[in-house]
Design a protein around this motif. Sequence first.
Motif, PDB file in Angstrom:
ATOM      1  N   LEU A  35      61.867 -14.753  94.321  1.00 48.03           N
ATOM      2  CA  LEU A  35      61.841 -15.895  95.225  1.00 48.03           C
ATOM      3  C   LEU A  35      62.111 -15.365  96.618  1.00 48.03           C
ATOM      4  N   SER A  36      61.458 -15.938  97.606  1.00 48.06           N
ATOM      5  CA  SER A  36      61.769 -15.477  98.941  1.00 48.06           C
ATOM      6  C   SER A  36      61.524 -16.575  99.961  1.00 48.06           C
ATOM      7  N   LEU A  37      62.108 -16.397 101.144  1.00 49.48           N
ATOM      8  CA  LEU A  37      62.003 -17.348 102.244  1.00 49.48           C
ATOM      9  C   LEU A  37      61.506 -16.601 103.482  1.00 49.48           C
ATOM     10  N   ALA A  38      60.556 -17.192 104.183  1.00 45.81           N
ATOM     11  CA  ALA A  38      60.090 -16.592 105.434  1.00 45.81           C
ATOM     12  C   ALA A  38      60.251 -17.599 106.558  1.00 45.81           C
ATOM     13  N   PHE A  39      60.579 -17.096 107.726  1.00 40.46           N
ATOM     14  CA  PHE A  39      60.787 -17.952 108.890  1.00 40.46           C
ATOM     15  C   PHE A  39      60.101 -17.310 110.081  1.00 40.46           C
ATOM     16  N   GLU A  40      59.208 -18.053 110.717  1.00 44.31           N
ATOM     17  CA  GLU A  40      58.477 -17.504 111.857  1.00 44.31           C
ATOM     18  C   GLU A  40      58.397 -18.542 112.981  1.00 44.31           C
ATOM     19  N   PRO A  41      59.414 -18.586 113.837  1.00 47.73           N
ATOM     20  CA  PRO A  41      59.340 -19.488 114.988  1.00 47.73           C
ATOM     21  C   PRO A  41      58.538 -18.840 116.109  1.00 47.73           C
TER      22      PRO A  41
ATOM     23  N   LEU B  56      61.129 -13.339 110.037  1.00 49.38           N
ATOM     24  CA  LEU B  56      62.210 -12.941 109.132  1.00 49.38           C
ATOM     25  C   LEU B  56      61.797 -13.268 107.709  1.00 49.38           C
ATOM     26  N   ARG B  57      62.040 -12.329 106.769  1.00 52.64           N
ATOM     27  CA  ARG B  57      61.865 -12.663 105.359  1.00 52.64           C
ATOM     28  C   ARG B  57      63.078 -12.206 104.570  1.00 52.64           C
ATOM     29  N   TRP B  58      63.520 -13.093 103.705  1.00 53.48           N
ATOM     30  CA  TRP B  58      64.550 -12.757 102.742  1.00 53.48           C
ATOM     31  C   TRP B  58      63.932 -12.796 101.364  1.00 53.48           C
ATOM     32  N   ASP B  59      64.169 -11.721 100.588  1.00 54.59           N
ATOM     33  CA  ASP B  59      63.599 -11.643  99.246  1.00 54.59           C
ATOM     34  C   ASP B  59      64.731 -11.495  98.234  1.00 54.59           C
TER      35      ASP B  59
ATOM     36  N   ARG C 135      61.794  -5.693 101.072  1.00 47.76           N
ATOM     37  CA  ARG C 135      60.983  -6.842 101.485  1.00 47.76           C
ATOM     38  C   ARG C 135      61.814  -7.808 102.341  1.00 47.76           C
ATOM     39  N   THR C 136      63.113  -7.762 102.196  1.00 50.26           N
ATOM     40  CA  THR C 136      63.972  -8.507 103.114  1.00 50.26           C
ATOM     41  C   THR C 136      63.953  -7.748 104.430  1.00 50.26           C
ATOM     42  N   HIS C 137      63.238  -8.313 105.405  1.00 43.78           N
ATOM     43  CA  HIS C 137      63.070  -7.575 106.648  1.00 43.78           C
ATOM     44  C   HIS C 137      62.805  -8.516 107.808  1.00 43.78           C
ATOM     45  N   ALA C 138      62.995  -7.993 109.004  1.00 41.82           N
ATOM     46  CA  ALA C 138      62.743  -8.757 110.224  1.00 41.82           C
ATOM     47  C   ALA C 138      61.829  -7.953 111.129  1.00 41.82           C
TER      48      ALA C 138
ATOM     49  N   THR D  29      55.472  -0.509 106.269  1.00 43.17           N
ATOM     50  CA  THR D  29      56.531  -0.921 105.333  1.00 43.17           C
ATOM     51  C   THR D  29      56.025  -0.735 103.905  1.00 43.17           C
ATOM     52  N   PHE D  30      56.938  -0.319 103.029  1.00 47.41           N
ATOM     53  CA  PHE D  30      56.591  -0.157 101.605  1.00 47.41           C
ATOM     54  C   PHE D  30      57.639  -0.852 100.742  1.00 47.41           C
ATOM     55  N   PRO D  31      57.208  -1.447  99.614  1.00 45.66           N
ATOM     56  CA  PRO D  31      58.176  -2.095  98.727  1.00 45.66           C
ATOM     57  C   PRO D  31      59.249  -1.106  98.259  1.00 45.66           C
ATOM     58  N   GLY D  32      60.459  -1.631  98.035  1.00 49.90           N
ATOM     59  CA  GLY D  32      61.572  -0.808  97.582  1.00 49.90           C
ATOM     60  C   GLY D  32      61.557  -0.605  96.080  1.00 49.90           C
ATOM     61  N   GLU D  33      62.597   0.035  95.578  1.00 51.60           N
ATOM     62  CA  GLU D  33      62.662   0.434  94.172  1.00 51.60           C
ATOM     63  C   GLU D  33      62.522  -0.759  93.220  1.00 51.60           C
TER      64      GLU D  33
END
Lengths: 259, 392
Positions: free
Chosen positions: B45-51, B70-73, B79-82, B162-166
């Motif tokens: 599940l993740s949330l993205a915010f782009e104002p 901003l994304r929180w995963d 993938r949690t990144h700004a 950017t690359f996905p993490g483990e």
Amino acid sequence: MKRLLLIVLCSLLPLTGNAMTPEEQGLEIVREVDRRDTGFHDFKATMTMLLRNKHGEESLRHMRTNALEVENDGDKTLIIFDRPRDVKGTALLSYSHKTGSDDQWLYLPALKRVKRIASRNKSGPFMGSEFAYEDLSSQEVEKYTYKYIRDEQLNSKDVLVQERYPVDPNSGYTRQMVWVDKAEYIPLKIELYDRKKALLKTLEFKSYKQYLDRYWRASEMFMQNHQTGKSTLLTWEDYKFRTGLKSSNFGKNSLKRAR
Amino acid sequence: MKHWIKALCLIPSLACAGEWAGYIEGQGRYFTQEALDPAQTDSTLSLAFEPEYYHAWDDDRQSFIFRPFLRWDSQDNSRTHADIRELLWIHVGDEWEVQAGIGKVFWGVTEARHLVDVINQTDLVENPDGEQKLGQPMFKLSFEKTWGVLDLYALPGFRERTFPGEEGRLRSHPRVDNDLASYESGAGNKRVDLALRWSHSLGDWDIGLAHFYGTNRNPLLQPILNSANEIVLAPYYELIHQTSLDLQATKGDWLWKLEALYSTSDREDVFSYTGGFEYTFIGLGDSDMDLGVLTEYMYDERGDNAPIAFENDTFIGLRLTANDEQSSELLTGVIKDMDSSAWLYNLEASRRIGDAWKASAQIRLWIDVPEDDPLYTISQDDYIEFNLARYF
């Protein structure tokens, strides 16, 4: 007596058209419409569309438009979408032409992508509304052939009724009936007949205002679809003429900058 | 969040005079197959915010844009990144334009892949299709004349992919370790890359010619032992010269498209292209719907040695546009590798709900991918994705 007869004959002459065919009369009317609307140079305006379906559910569209008159060709227009919010910043650049297809580019802000689109698709709904792109694009004399039908009264105004037939085979219409105000040469009502020649929509022009002491613009355009029961009320506001817009305001960079 | 906006408003005359817009989006992804690595997640599940803040002044000749992302995963820390997608000052003159700051640029015409689109780095953790990009520091000078548009770019500072993490899916095995990135250029990620592009519309034709000299946005991935004695892939960014062409002919209901490039590095010269058409059936079956049929062929002269997935592949797709009040859209298609058994299936659909919400879905499936294919390591990562976005 002879003199009276002469007066009667003379007053009949314009009506009998001096051997003008209904087609020639129709073309004369639309040339006068075009002549009176030439020379505005450019304008800016805001557009609000109120879409209503047959259940009475409503939704809104907000747009801004810039237009530039082009000598010996169709207008250049830039339409910027403000609402719904998910399409905010989307913009449509059109170079309309007297003959042939218009040139159109669509700007998609999420990808920052300018896409040239196939403008032959003129009959489809504009932003889900009852207006087709061809109902909103610059009305050039060459886009139709014409036929004068009759004089009559509409809402106690003298009007000229004519038919027009789209030249472009990709038009969604086979025939349009146009009621033209006889005093000002502006359209008051258009009935639009679909490819099966059935009545599809009626467009009514309301609340005309005059700008620069010359150019008439309807503040409201109401389009009723008779086949689906849906309607769209298009409201034009904040008209500003001769704002100093130039050809360079209608290029790809302007499209990408549009906000 | 509100405090943050308020804090920006303290910057006098800038932040409060303009307007805010943007979206917040919730996303769920479900992976239908077991992962290659047990450390990887099956759903996320993740949330993205782009104002986006926009302010124009000087009779609209100058403007300022700020668009953070901003994304929180819930599963993948990488993938949690700004990112700052845009932080740009634009000054417009008569037939010229200057942009300075962080920006986003798109070049190209084709749909299956964006071959010549070279300015911005791919934000690969966002989506495996590579369409999401990181903000690029840039100084851009643009001239719009009767002979076309000429864009000149200076690009100070390089963004690493950017690359996905483990824990993340849709990644290579072994994973990529960005801490081990290295550069051909002695200036590393501080090098100033240069680009220019001429584009023009001539009747039914839209043409773009470009040249890029700088650090390749596509890294080579080299196996290496990291400090924890694990085998990982280290990105190596080469210097390239790349000349590209993008071309579209708009002929009635037909769009003919071509992107081609020739790039040279110390190691190799590469010729690659993507070309095809999109034909649209307008008013399908007397309805308001349009159906587009798309076909594109993708070629890379390196063939099976190409470090990219599409070297001799054909894309066939359908685009359904409902033209309804909800702007419902569906794009679906397959990419077939002409040299192997591999298929890629793709579906993207979206629909507005009410005035301010938008729902969208994606399905991506990798079918019969052989072990020697660059896509093999994500071929166990078939997924279904749902998004619900609220726009403001």
